[in-house]
Enzyme design. Sequence first.
Site, short mmCIF file in Angstrom:
data_model
loop_
_atom_site.label_atom_id
_atom_site.label_comp_id
_atom_site.label_asym_id
_atom_site.label_seq_id
_atom_site.Cartn_x
_atom_site.Cartn_y
_atom_site.Cartn_z
N SER A 140 117.56 90.86 95.40
CA SER A 140 117.04 91.14 96.75
C SER A 140 118.01 92.09 97.44
O SER A 140 119.18 92.17 97.08
CB SER A 140 116.93 89.84 97.55
OG SER A 140 116.68 90.10 98.92
N TYR A 153 120.81 82.05 101.59
CA TYR A 153 120.02 82.92 100.70
C TYR A 153 120.83 84.15 100.28
O TYR A 153 120.80 84.53 99.11
CB TYR A 153 118.73 83.33 101.40
CG TYR A 153 117.85 84.20 100.54
CD1 TYR A 153 117.30 83.70 99.36
CD2 TYR A 153 117.56 85.51 100.90
CE1 TYR A 153 116.49 84.48 98.56
CE2 TYR A 153 116.75 86.31 100.11
CZ TYR A 153 116.21 85.80 98.94
OH TYR A 153 115.42 86.58 98.15
#
Length: 253
Positions: A140, A153
């Site tokens: 990501s 995250y």
Amino acid sequence: MADSRKSSPKVAVITGASSGIGAATAQMLAAQGYAVWLGARRLDRLQEVAKSCDGRALVLDVTDSASVAAFAGQLPAGVDVLVNNAGGALGLESIAAMDEAHWLEMFQSNVLGLARVTRALYPRLLAAPSGVGHVVNIGSVAGHETYPGGGGYTACKHAVRALTETMRLEWLGQPLRVTEIDPGLADTEFSLVRFAGDAGRAAQVYAGMTPLTATDIADAILWAVTRPAHVNIDEIIIKPRDQARVDKVFRRP
């Protein structure tokens, strides 16, 4: 004598394949002639995806070592491509208000799960029918940046980058390739899961802008795995035109 592996169909294994990027990747690779083997926890949805691409659906919980071992044991002896897609975000709490259950689940799926599956499939990747195995880790832009509320995250996706780079170092000289695909805002179930099914809150993430689609990411994966065998695509960062950074998004009225 010619290597018989080179005439065999290429085999792709995709985790987290019941929806979103995983499902789109399964369909795209199958269209290119890959035999696709799909893993996810939601078997009913996974079977629907498998039916759409003539694939095989197997239950897989990457947070459970026994599940990973059982999954790997049902795969062909040789695997050309492993797409480590299982994972995701939970919550948006600050570090001072961290939800330990959320953090533990994110690390189990995004980091340890990726490592478990890769370890289990390592011998099969070395025996790839094409002669060269390829691991594609779905990271990501959160592996390159941080943002308030994203501590858990972003830590996970920074760890995915570390694992990817370590694989490339440890496997240097072996018939293996390693790629990381790092998407920005993509309209999948990502935000719906992050916000515990709150569809209104999830929709606000993409309001006023044009996000990526799962197919956009699958297309990047397909391009990376279909380069000549001597070529390794280390990393692809892919964002919508409306996004410059994680928290810098152009939104139309």
